[in-house]
Design a protein around this motif. Structure first.
Motif, short mmCIF file in Angstrom:
data_model
loop_
_atom_site.label_atom_id
_atom_site.label_comp_id
_atom_site.label_asym_id
_atom_site.label_seq_id
_atom_site.Cartn_x
_atom_site.Cartn_y
_atom_site.Cartn_z
N ALA A 46 0.83 -1.19 0.00
CA ALA A 46 0.00 0.00 0.00
C ALA A 46 0.87 1.25 0.00
O ALA A 46 1.90 1.30 0.68
CB ALA A 46 -0.91 -0.01 1.22
N LEU A 47 0.44 2.24 -0.76
CA LEU A 47 1.18 3.50 -0.79
C LEU A 47 0.96 4.31 0.47
O LEU A 47 1.84 5.04 0.91
CB LEU A 47 0.76 4.32 -2.02
N GLY A 48 -0.23 4.20 1.05
CA GLY A 48 -0.53 4.92 2.28
C GLY A 48 -1.10 6.31 2.02
O GLY A 48 -1.06 6.83 0.91
N ASP A 49 -1.64 6.90 3.06
CA ASP A 49 -2.28 8.21 2.99
C ASP A 49 -1.27 9.27 3.45
O ASP A 49 -0.88 9.29 4.63
CB ASP A 49 -3.50 8.23 3.90
N PRO A 50 -0.85 10.19 2.56
CA PRO A 50 0.13 11.22 2.94
C PRO A 50 -0.31 12.07 4.12
O PRO A 50 0.53 12.58 4.87
CB PRO A 50 0.28 12.06 1.67
N ARG A 51 -1.61 12.23 4.31
CA ARG A 51 -2.09 13.04 5.44
C ARG A 51 -1.69 12.43 6.78
O ARG A 51 -1.56 13.14 7.79
CB ARG A 51 -3.62 13.18 5.38
N MET A 52 -1.50 11.11 6.78
CA MET A 52 -1.18 10.43 8.03
C MET A 52 0.30 10.49 8.38
O MET A 52 0.73 9.97 9.41
CB MET A 52 -1.65 8.98 7.97
N ASP A 53 1.11 11.14 7.54
CA ASP A 53 2.53 11.29 7.85
C ASP A 53 2.76 12.17 9.07
O ASP A 53 3.85 12.16 9.65
CB ASP A 53 3.28 11.88 6.65
N LEU A 54 1.74 12.92 9.47
CA LEU A 54 1.85 13.74 10.68
C LEU A 54 1.77 12.90 11.95
O LEU A 54 2.03 13.39 13.04
CB LEU A 54 0.73 14.79 10.71
N TYR A 55 1.40 11.62 11.80
CA TYR A 55 1.16 10.78 12.97
C TYR A 55 1.96 9.48 12.89
O TYR A 55 1.40 8.39 13.04
CB TYR A 55 -0.34 10.45 13.05
N PRO A 56 3.28 9.57 12.69
CA PRO A 56 4.06 8.33 12.52
C PRO A 56 4.27 7.55 13.81
O PRO A 56 4.50 6.35 13.77
CB PRO A 56 5.40 8.84 11.97
N MET B 189 4.82 9.85 -4.21
CA MET B 189 5.58 10.61 -5.20
C MET B 189 6.44 9.69 -6.06
O MET B 189 6.52 9.84 -7.29
CB MET B 189 6.45 11.66 -4.49
N ASN B 190 7.08 8.73 -5.41
CA ASN B 190 7.91 7.77 -6.17
C ASN B 190 7.07 6.98 -7.16
O ASN B 190 7.50 6.73 -8.29
CB ASN B 190 8.61 6.81 -5.20
N PHE B 191 5.87 6.61 -6.74
CA PHE B 191 4.97 5.87 -7.62
C PHE B 191 4.60 6.71 -8.85
O PHE B 191 4.60 6.22 -9.98
CB PHE B 191 3.72 5.46 -6.85
N ILE B 192 4.28 7.97 -8.61
CA ILE B 192 3.92 8.87 -9.72
C ILE B 192 5.09 9.06 -10.66
O ILE B 192 4.93 9.00 -11.90
CB ILE B 192 3.45 10.23 -9.16
N TYR B 193 6.29 9.24 -10.12
CA TYR B 193 7.48 9.47 -10.97
C TYR B 193 7.77 8.25 -11.82
O TYR B 193 8.18 8.37 -12.98
CB TYR B 193 8.68 9.82 -10.09
N THR B 194 7.57 7.04 -11.26
CA THR B 194 7.82 5.84 -12.06
C THR B 194 6.83 5.72 -13.21
O THR B 194 7.18 5.21 -14.28
CB THR B 194 7.75 4.57 -11.18
N LYS B 195 5.61 6.20 -13.00
CA LYS B 195 4.61 6.16 -14.06
C LYS B 195 4.86 7.20 -15.14
O LYS B 195 4.47 7.02 -16.30
CB LYS B 195 3.20 6.39 -13.48
N LEU B 196 5.57 8.27 -14.78
CA LEU B 196 5.86 9.33 -15.73
C LEU B 196 7.08 9.04 -16.60
O LEU B 196 7.30 9.69 -17.62
CB LEU B 196 6.07 10.66 -15.00
#
Length: 202
Positions: free
Chosen positions: A1-11, A194-201
């Protein structure tokens, strides 16, 4: 799973001292209905009335914070509280970040919202007040780990259970349960996306 970036505030799960005798209860304002975006005030204040009524019956001496969305209408909430619940100790906040407001909470109550996960990751017991008939996926289905109530009577029961430290709140505070719904809680979700998006681009 890529995960939800909003939850990076709660590691990291935050250990909290929960005040169950004289708690501060934060109520998350919804601001709109997921089905009918034109029914803003109807759904919002029906939801808010029930919660304040339950708290009034539970213990009118508790502190209440209503977190209004930044694009909401704070004056409507002020008028609402002044008219129906002037006896309650209510502070209405609209501009502060959600995490800062949750930092003041001993209990968090909200309608269908991502903020229930955020509060849980901060170690705050939560209650989902389901003021609708929508059919939703877990954990908003009424059969999962999330404490879910749908009327004033069941909300008052949940408030009493919170005060007693009932185990019904424990499951949704479990980090493993959180990750089942929001993905990894390692603070690296944005980078993974972000890494996932860059690989698709490429």
């Amino acid at each position: 799973a890529l995960g939800d970036p909003r939850m990076d505030l709660y590691p990291v799960s935050e250990m909290r001292e929960i005040n169950r005798l004289t708690p501060t209860i934060v109520i998350g304002a919804s601001g709109f209905d997921n089905i009918d975006l034109n029914s803003y005030t109807a759904v919002e204040f029906d939801f808010m009335y029930d919660i304040c009524k339950a708290i009034e019956g539970f213990d009118s001496a508790v502190k209440i914070i209503i977190k209004v969305r930044p694009n909401g209408y704070k004056n409507q909430y002020v008028d609402f509280i002044d008219k129906y619940f002037s006896d309650l100790d209510v502070n209405i906040i609209d501009k502060q970040p959600m995490k800062k407001v949750l930092g003041k909470a001993d209990l968090y109550i909200s309608i269908y919202s991502q903020t229930l996960f955020e509060a849980s990751c901060m170690g705050i017991p939560v209650i989902y007040y389901k003021k609708d008939t929508q059919v939703l996926n877990a954990p908003f289905d009424g059969h999962s780990e999330l404490v879910t109530v749908c009327d004033i009577t069941s909300l008052m029961l949940a408030l009493n259970d919170f005060q007693k430290g009932h185990i019904r709140f424990d499951a949704f505070l479990d980090r493993a349960v959180m990750q089942k719904y929001v993905g990894p809680l390692d603070g690296k979700n944005l980078q993974r996306n972000m890494n996932f998006i860059y690989t698709k681009l490429k």
